[in-house]
Design a protein around this motif. Structure first.
Motif, short mmCIF file in Angstrom:
data_model
loop_
_atom_site.label_atom_id
_atom_site.label_comp_id
_atom_site.label_asym_id
_atom_site.label_seq_id
_atom_site.Cartn_x
_atom_site.Cartn_y
_atom_site.Cartn_z
N ASP A 86 0.80 -1.23 0.00
CA ASP A 86 0.00 0.00 0.00
C ASP A 86 0.83 1.28 0.00
N ASP A 89 0.35 3.06 -6.18
CA ASP A 89 -0.49 2.33 -7.13
C ASP A 89 0.37 1.69 -8.22
N ALA A 91 0.00 -1.82 -11.40
CA ALA A 91 -0.93 -2.70 -12.13
C ALA A 91 -1.26 -4.01 -11.42
N LEU A 93 -1.84 -4.49 -8.17
CA LEU A 93 -2.67 -4.34 -6.97
C LEU A 93 -4.10 -4.84 -7.15
N ARG A 94 -4.66 -4.67 -8.31
CA ARG A 94 -6.05 -5.10 -8.53
C ARG A 94 -6.19 -6.62 -8.58
N HIS A 95 -5.06 -7.35 -8.54
CA HIS A 95 -5.10 -8.81 -8.67
C HIS A 95 -4.84 -9.56 -7.37
N ASP A 98 -6.53 -12.99 -6.81
CA ASP A 98 -6.73 -13.66 -8.10
C ASP A 98 -5.74 -14.80 -8.28
N ARG A 124 -7.89 -10.29 -17.94
CA ARG A 124 -6.98 -9.16 -17.72
C ARG A 124 -5.55 -9.68 -17.60
N ARG A 139 -1.27 -2.46 -17.48
CA ARG A 139 -2.51 -3.24 -17.50
C ARG A 139 -2.85 -3.58 -18.92
#
Length: 139
Positions: A86, A89, A91, A93-95, A98, A124, A139
């Motif tokens: 943290d 930001d 690419a 982080l959104r995973h 997953d 993605r 991304r």
């Protein structure tokens, strides 16, 4: 992929396929209160506790190795390297949470690994490469 300068092939990134990313740690250069635009290193930590570090080499190759995150450290007049979750930001982080569906690796004989693409079940992908010596995540 064997790096002509470093010699070591590093970790096979395809071992990430089927693993779920539970945490992501990154390192950032901070100088005069300003943080670098992109991380210097990214560590993908899966649910088994295995760690995959993605970074760049001095010859602009992309290094993928199995090493844990290092501690933050001070470089005096050249700033500080901050390491943690943290902090900025990027690419990957959104995973978090997953499962990796695919990994495609690309290399040149004279340069070694140039980039890799990590795909996820929803289609993605994140592409990691070296741009002018810096790690670039797209991304």
């Amino acid at each position: 992929m064997l790096c002509p300068l470093h010699g070591a092939a590093g970790t096979d990134p395809t071992r990430l396929v089927g693993r779920t990313i539970s945490r992501i740690v990154a390192s950032w250069h901070v100088s005069d209160g300003e943080r670098s635009e992109a991380p210097l290193d990214v560590w993908l930590i899966d649910t088994t506790g295995d760690t995959t570090r993605i970074t760049t080499g001095s010859d602009r190759c992309l290094i993928v190795e199995s090493t844990p995150p290092h501690e933050s450290y001070d470089m005096g007049e050249w700033g500080r390297i901050e390491v943690g979750e943290d902090l900025g930001d990027h690419a990957f982080l959104r995973h978090v949470g997953d499962t990796v569906a695919s990994v495609t690796e690309h290399a040149l004989p004279e340069q070694g690994r140039t980039h890799l693409e990590i795909g996820f079940p929803d289609g993605r992908r994140v592409r990691a490469d070296c741009y002018e010596g810096d790690l670039r995540l797209m991304r």
